[in-house]
Write a protein that holds these residues in place. Structure first.
Motif, PDB file in Angstrom:
ATOM      1  N   LEU A 293       0.834  -1.208   0.000  1.00  0.00           N
ATOM      2  CA  LEU A 293       0.000   0.000   0.000  1.00  0.00           C
ATOM      3  C   LEU A 293       0.865   1.253   0.000  1.00  0.00           C
ATOM      4  O   LEU A 293       0.672   2.167  -0.820  1.00  0.00           O
ATOM      5  N   VAL A 294       1.820   1.312   0.919  1.00  0.00           N
ATOM      6  CA  VAL A 294       2.688   2.490   1.024  1.00  0.00           C
ATOM      7  C   VAL A 294       3.549   2.620  -0.224  1.00  0.00           C
ATOM      8  O   VAL A 294       3.734   3.722  -0.756  1.00  0.00           O
ATOM      9  N   PHE A 295       4.071   1.492  -0.704  1.00  0.00           N
ATOM     10  CA  PHE A 295       4.906   1.515  -1.904  1.00  0.00           C
ATOM     11  C   PHE A 295       4.128   2.070  -3.098  1.00  0.00           C
ATOM     12  O   PHE A 295       4.584   2.990  -3.781  1.00  0.00           O
ATOM     13  N   ALA A 296       2.945   1.527  -3.349  1.00  0.00           N
ATOM     14  CA  ALA A 296       2.155   1.951  -4.513  1.00  0.00           C
ATOM     15  C   ALA A 296       1.765   3.415  -4.408  1.00  0.00           C
ATOM     16  O   ALA A 296       1.871   4.178  -5.383  1.00  0.00           O
ATOM     17  N   ASP A 297       1.337   3.842  -3.226  1.00  0.00           N
ATOM     18  CA  ASP A 297       0.844   5.218  -3.072  1.00  0.00           C
ATOM     19  C   ASP A 297       1.968   6.237  -3.191  1.00  0.00           C
ATOM     20  O   ASP A 297       1.818   7.256  -3.868  1.00  0.00           O
ATOM     21  N   THR A 298       3.093   5.982  -2.531  1.00  0.00           N
ATOM     22  CA  THR A 298       4.190   6.950  -2.578  1.00  0.00           C
ATOM     23  C   THR A 298       4.807   7.010  -3.969  1.00  0.00           C
ATOM     24  O   THR A 298       5.186   8.090  -4.441  1.00  0.00           O
ATOM     25  N   MET A 299       4.906   5.856  -4.628  1.00  0.00           N
ATOM     26  CA  MET A 299       5.419   5.852  -5.995  1.00  0.00           C
ATOM     27  C   MET A 299       4.457   6.597  -6.931  1.00  0.00           C
ATOM     28  O   MET A 299       4.883   7.392  -7.776  1.00  0.00           O
ATOM     29  N   ASN A 300       3.175   6.338  -6.795  1.00  0.00           N
ATOM     30  CA  ASN A 300       2.181   7.027  -7.620  1.00  0.00           C
ATOM     31  C   ASN A 300       2.238   8.533  -7.409  1.00  0.00           C
ATOM     32  O   ASN A 300       2.201   9.323  -8.359  1.00  0.00           O
ATOM     33  N   GLU A 301       2.299   8.928  -6.143  1.00  0.00           N
ATOM     34  CA  GLU A 301       2.277  10.355  -5.821  1.00  0.00           C
ATOM     35  C   GLU A 301       3.466  11.076  -6.438  1.00  0.00           C
ATOM     36  O   GLU A 301       3.309  12.150  -7.033  1.00  0.00           O
ATOM     37  N   GLN A 302       4.653  10.484  -6.301  1.00  0.00           N
ATOM     38  CA  GLN A 302       5.833  11.132  -6.861  1.00  0.00           C
ATOM     39  C   GLN A 302       5.830  11.085  -8.383  1.00  0.00           C
ATOM     40  O   GLN A 302       6.201  12.059  -9.051  1.00  0.00           O
ATOM     41  N   HIS A 303       5.404   9.964  -8.955  1.00  0.00           N
ATOM     42  CA  HIS A 303       5.395   9.849 -10.424  1.00  0.00           C
ATOM     43  C   HIS A 303       4.455  10.866 -11.046  1.00  0.00           C
ATOM     44  O   HIS A 303       4.746  11.426 -12.115  1.00  0.00           O
ATOM     45  N   GLN A 304       3.339  11.145 -10.398  1.00  0.00           N
ATOM     46  CA  GLN A 304       2.370  12.102 -10.942  1.00  0.00           C
ATOM     47  C   GLN A 304       2.884  13.540 -10.884  1.00  0.00           C
ATOM     48  O   GLN A 304       2.303  14.426 -11.494  1.00  0.00           O
TER      49      GLN A 304
END
Length: 754
Positions: A293-304
């Protein structure tokens, strides 16, 4: 006299014959499992009336038997726990299945993309490693869940075995009761029942109560639930958990009623499996899910926050953690609820989410208790909304510890531990309604890659910086996107919109006219927002006992009748954002506020093409927070140094956002730990639990073996001892026969003498 000798001899012969039979029974059953040694009890008849066998004792220690059953139950529980924990430990630690190993490959591929962000092969390799990491999450979650399926299967087979044993015990109880009523209780029946009880202890912990009159035993499991009562046995059953359909619970059927005793059972294989499932297995699934959960969300947030190869804003890399399907799967309503309602859990802050499940229980239609599983912390509705004004509607539930229950619709909105729970009640909730909340349980199974085109990787930053070639200072300017929608926010009228010019200004000072009587000094900026709109120099004139002020702008900003000539401080914060000290001022005195010529940097100035401006105190390393992005100035710039922050047009070779994505590998977003650190802690925890279970199993086995050996020394057949008794009883038997012969001889002699 002769008749007395004959009687004594006959009785002795019969008694010793019985004793020989008992000894023979012991010897013949020396290898019979569960056989308890028997012992004849001789009793002298009153008044030299000879001897008789009063009883055939069963040499058994009931206390030791019960201790062995308890030890067997404990050992079996630890043993099965150890087996499952070792399997899980191997799954987590093996390079073939480890998440940490897959993350090393993922971030290694990302570093390759950082080194050459324009290379399509590098980008494609990174996407392939992202897909591989996702598959590793999915596979590890599936492998762990297979343990749950194994536990379900073993629960069913164990329950079937327990029911068979319980029926056997009930039948033996009946046979013992009948034998006891006839005064002829068979030791072998008692042995068989003890063996069944010992066999039962391998499956489940229990307590027994023995009826001293009939010698029947009643067996109780859990918190005193009757499994066997006299000659009847109740039935254990497995049933689907009322909230989580993937798990089987344990129930007991008494008459037509079935009660759930899952939480009450301990000991034996069943207790060990339930204990392992409810702690180690589910905790590991929750923790693995939280990492995903943390991995997907933090990666998504930074990638966006980045820019892709085509100059577009970055999209999602992985599945949105709050899409409607995922959010709904986090709430499970018990099938026995009186009201039908649907719910969802929206994750607000992944760094605050706990790796555990919660149970929400309604005590009435408007009161509830929320229980957190990992530490059993309980919140009633009175513990919520305790810090301030209660929310007036659901949209105002925006802080942990708040809730809103809509009396009109029955909807509940509640926020705690970084997530918001919403329950859509079709009607008011009812007393006894229960909901199981699993914020992280399924995340490792649900994570998936969204991006599949190498050019869509947003490795660059949408904004870039440049410095004027004439700069003389050491200042370095960096820009960080703080919101993926920065462009829309920055475009708001009145806000600074890139491109921006960044320059540096010296502090303000007050200069008086040569004809002045008074003085002014110590100019301080009190409000940088107001100062942003001022054009210096600023002129202050003492007129009619107060001050008139005007700046150099067109149109000018003015203020009249400000303050009093007798004041020691002139506060111009309301209009011009500054204050200054004054002394001995007279009408006609004129002061000018402008930048000094010290050469020192006092504050920065940002301007955009639309004429908007922002100034602020210069603090090296402190972020300047704008709408959707931050600017950080490090080192020491000089006056007249100029930097430009502009859209990163054609910046395909930029790797700024890729560096930030790579840095996430080391950010401590999960309880003070990085992704891999937290995974390592999970592996360590499972390994420790497996080691502790192994130690406990070994200790339990040692205690069990010791007590079994002690029981064998008391109740087991010793051939040397039985051989000695065989000789003893044989000689007594022969002597008894000789006594009868002597009596016969005496009797014959008496007849001949008549």
């Amino acid at each position: 006299m002769s008749f007395g000798l004959l009687t004594l001899g006959t009785q002795s012969l019969q008694a010793n014959q019985t004793a020989l039979a008992v000894t023979g029974q012991n010897i013949s059953n020396v290898n019979t499992e569960g056989y308890t040694r028997q012992r004849p009890v001789f009793e002298a008849r009153e008044g030299q009336g000879g001897v008789t066998i009063d009883n055939i004792d069963r040499v058994a220690d009931d206390f030791l038997n019960r201790q062995i059953w308890a030890d067997s139950s404990t050992y079996s529980s630890y043993d099965v726990f150890e087996d499952f924990a070792n399997e899980l430990d191997n799954l987590l630690a093996s390079d073939v299945t480890s998440i940490s190993t897959a993350m090393d490959d993922y971030f290694g591929a990302m570093q390759t993309a950082v080194d050459d962000p324009v290379s399509l092969p590098n980008r494609e390799l990174f996407i392939a490693q992202a897909e591989s990491l996702v598959q590793r999450f999915n596979d590890l979650d599936a492998n762990i869940r297979r343990q749950n399926e194994t536990i379900n299967g073993q629960l069913e087979s164990s329950v079937a075995a327990i029911n068979t044993i319980a029926q056997n015990i009930a039948q033996l109880n009946d046979e013992i009761r009948i034998a006891n009523a006839s005064g002829n209780v068979s030791s072998e029946l008692l042995d068989q029942r003890d063996m069944k009880l010992e066999e039962l202890s391998e499956y489940i912990g229990f307590t027994i109560i023995e009826d001293s009159n009939t010698q029947e035993v009643s067996v109780f499991v859990g918190n005193g639930e009757p499994l066997v009562v006299g000659q009847s046995a109740n039935t254990l059953t497995t049933m689907t958990s009322p909230a989580d359909s993937s798990q089987l619970n344990l129930g007991i059927q008494i008459g037509n009623n079935v009660g759930d005793i899952t939480s009450q059972v301990s000991g034996g294989k069943v207790g060990g499996m339930l204990d392992y499932r409810d702690t180690t297995l589910n905790e590991t699934l929750d923790e693995l899910g939280r990492i995903a959960l943390v991995f997907a969300d933090t990666m998504n947030e930074q990638h966006q926050k980045g820019m892709d190869l085509d100059g577009n804003a970055g999209g999602l890399m992985f599945t949105d953690i709050n899409n409607s399907t995922v959010a709904s799967n986090r709430v499970l309503a018990e099938r026995d609820n009186l009201t039908s309602s649907t719910g969802m859990v929206i994750i607000n802050d992944v760094t605050q989410v706990e790796a555990t499940e919660y149970e929400l229980i309604f005590n009435s239609d408007s009161t509830f208790t929320l229980i957190r599983g990992n530490d059993e912390v309980r919140w009633g509705q009175n513990e919520f909304n305790a810090s301030g004004t209660p929310p007036a509607n659901a949209s105002e539930v925006d802080e942990d510890g708040e809730y809103y229950l809509d009396a009109a619709t029955g909807d509940l909105t509640l926020r705690i531990d970084g997530f918001t729970l919403t329950l859509d009640g079709t009607t008011s909730f009812a007393q006894g309604d229960k909901f199981l909340i699993q914020p992280t349980r399924n995340a490792a199974a649900e994570i998936d890659t969204v991006i599949n085109n190498a050019s869509q990787l947003a490795l660059g930053s949408p904004l870039s910086t440049s410095e004027d070639v004439a700069n003389t200072g050491t200042g370095v300017v960096n820009v960080t996107i703080t919101d993926k929608d920065y462009a829309a926010q920055a475009a708001v009228v009145g806000q600074l919109t890139p491109p921006l010019n960044l320059s540096f200004l010296s502090p303000l000072e007050a200069n008086g006219d040569v004809a002045n009587v008074g003085t002014a000094s110590n100019v301080q900026i009190a409000d940088y927002d107001l100062t942003s709109s001022i054009t210096y120099p600023l002129t202050i004139t003492a007129v009619g006992g107060s001050f008139n002020i005007t700046d150099s702008g067109s149109p000018a900003i003015t203020a009249t009748g400000v303050g009093n000539i007798g004041d020691t401080e002139l506060d111009l914060t309301a209009t011009f954002g500054i204050t200054l000290d004054i002394a001995s001022v007279a009408n006609g005195d004129v002061f000018t506020i402008d930048h000094d010529d010290s050469g020192e940097v006092g504050y920065y100035q940002l301007t955009d093409e639309g004429g908007d401006r922002q100034v602020g105190a210069f603090n090296p390393g402190e972020a300047i927070e704008l709408q959707g992005f931050d600017i950080t100035i490090s080192n020491q710039p000089n006056l007249n140094d100029v930097f430009t922050i502009q859209p990163n047009t054609d910046g395909v070779s930029d790797n700024s956002n890729a560096l930030l994505l790579s840095d996430l590998q080391f950010v401590k977003n999960i309880e003070g730990a990085s992704y891999q650190d937290k995974y390592g802690q999970t592996v360590e925890r499972v390994g420790t639990e497996a080691a502790v279970a192994q130690i406990n199993a070994q200790a339990g086995k040692a205690v069990l073996d010791s007590n079994i050996a002690q029981r064998s020394s008391i109740s087991g057949v010793n051939l040397d001892e039985e051989a000695a008794k065989l000789v003893q009883f044989q000689q007594a038997y022969q002597a008894s026969a000789q006594l009868i012969q002597v009596a016969q001889t005496i009797f014959d002699t008496l007849l001949q003498s008549v």
